[in-house]
Design a protein around this motif. Structure first.
Motif, PDB file in Angstrom:
ATOM      1  N   ALA A 198       1.237  -1.121  -0.151  1.00  0.00           N
ATOM      2  CA  ALA A 198       0.118  -0.156   0.045  1.00  0.00           C
ATOM      3  C   ALA A 198       0.362   1.495  -0.284  1.00  0.00           C
ATOM      4  CB  ALA A 198      -1.604   0.105   1.254  1.00  0.00           C
ATOM      5  N   SER A 199       1.084   2.566  -1.041  1.00  0.00           N
ATOM      6  CA  SER A 199       1.489   2.904  -1.401  1.00  0.00           C
ATOM      7  C   SER A 199       1.313   4.432  -0.826  1.00  0.00           C
ATOM      8  CB  SER A 199       2.235   2.874  -3.365  1.00  0.00           C
ATOM      9  OG  SER A 199       3.024   4.251  -2.993  1.00  0.00           O
ATOM     10  N   ALA A 200       2.068   5.392   0.255  1.00  0.00           N
ATOM     11  CA  ALA A 200       1.733   6.544   0.663  1.00  0.00           C
ATOM     12  C   ALA A 200       0.950   7.245  -0.395  1.00  0.00           C
ATOM     13  CB  ALA A 200       2.518   7.069   1.784  1.00  0.00           C
ATOM     14  N   HIS A 201       2.408   7.124  -1.616  1.00  0.00           N
ATOM     15  CA  HIS A 201       2.347   7.872  -2.930  1.00  0.00           C
ATOM     16  C   HIS A 201       1.129   7.543  -4.384  1.00  0.00           C
ATOM     17  CE1 HIS A 201       6.724   8.487  -0.773  1.00  0.00           C
ATOM     18  NE2 HIS A 201       5.675  10.088  -0.616  1.00  0.00           N
ATOM     19  N   ARG A 202       1.576   6.197  -4.519  1.00  0.00           N
ATOM     20  CA  ARG A 202       0.701   5.693  -5.853  1.00  0.00           C
ATOM     21  C   ARG A 202      -0.374   5.109  -5.224  1.00  0.00           C
ATOM     22  NH1 ARG A 202       6.625   3.105  -7.147  1.00  0.00           N
ATOM     23  NH2 ARG A 202       7.093   2.688  -5.407  1.00  0.00           N
ATOM     24  N   THR A 203      -0.620   4.908  -3.982  1.00  0.00           N
ATOM     25  CA  THR A 203      -2.092   4.005  -3.521  1.00  0.00           C
ATOM     26  C   THR A 203      -2.364   5.311  -2.379  1.00  0.00           C
ATOM     27  OG1 THR A 203      -1.755   2.322  -2.208  1.00  0.00           O
ATOM     28  CG2 THR A 203      -1.948   2.133  -4.538  1.00  0.00           C
ATOM     29  N   PRO A 204      -2.697   6.435  -3.051  1.00  0.00           N
ATOM     30  CA  PRO A 204      -2.527   7.537  -0.790  1.00  0.00           C
ATOM     31  C   PRO A 204      -5.044   6.633  -0.736  1.00  0.00           C
ATOM     32  CG  PRO A 204      -2.801   8.400  -2.737  1.00  0.00           C
ATOM     33  CD  PRO A 204      -2.466   7.886  -3.406  1.00  0.00           C
TER      34      PRO A 204
END
Ligand code: RP5
Length: 165
Positions: free
Chosen positions: A42-48
């Motif tokens: 779960a990416s902070a930047h890519r899947t906020p």
């Protein structure tokens, strides 16, 4: 978005599948204590949106503690912490700058939104899991006994270590 398949008191999130080599050590350590964590990218930047959903609805997933591994501009742990009052443990992943960028991005939180940051890489992943177990053990005597046994075994291993002549 796929929901986590099962509930768990510990969620391990990581910014990329490339973080798995390190973060698997957190999962392995939790499993040694009988805890099978939620484990996903779960990416902070890519899947906020996904990060906000998991952190903001932690009760729905039974999550009590988050472990977040990210490298480079490592904002994952901080963004999770922004959305929940569950404890968040950040694991800085080794990066192009040897993990120093990840460490500073994770540890330097503004006062008011804490992230408990552990060492860069594998040792940090392992300790993040042990910290999570220690937090859960506050109200769980069985887990506390497992931790005491773990410490004893570790001690015995060191005492019985022999070095090459
Ligand atoms: C971060 O960027 C991830 O946590 C990872 O450590 C790093 C590189 O990601 P990939 O380019 O391998 O997807 O967001």
């Amino acid at each position: 978005m796929n929901d986590p398949v099962s509930k768990s008191p510990v969620a391990i999130l990581m910014g990329s599948a490339s973080d798995h080599d390190v973060m698997q050590h957190a999962r392995e350590t939790l499993r040694q204590f009988g805890i099978d964590p939620i484990y996903r990218v779960a990416s902070a930047h890519r899947t906020p949106g996904l990060v906000a959903k998991l952190a903001g609805n932690s009760e729905d997933y039974g999550i009590k503690i988050f472990i977040a591994g990210a490298g480079g501009a490592a904002h994952l742990a901080g963004v999770i912490a922004a959305h929940t009052v569950c404890p968040v443990i950040g694991v800085p992943i080794t990066s192009a700058l040897d993990g120093l960028d990840s460490l500073l991005s994770t540890v330097q939180m503004p006062g008011g939104i804490p992230v408990a940051t552990v060492a860069i890489g594998k040792a940090g992943a392992k300790n993040a899991a042990l910290l999570a177990v220690e937090m859960l053990a506050i109200n769980d005597s069985e887990l506390r006994n497992k931790l005491l046994n773990f410490r004893k075994e570790q001690e015995e291993k060191i005492i019985n270590t022999s070095l090459p002549e």
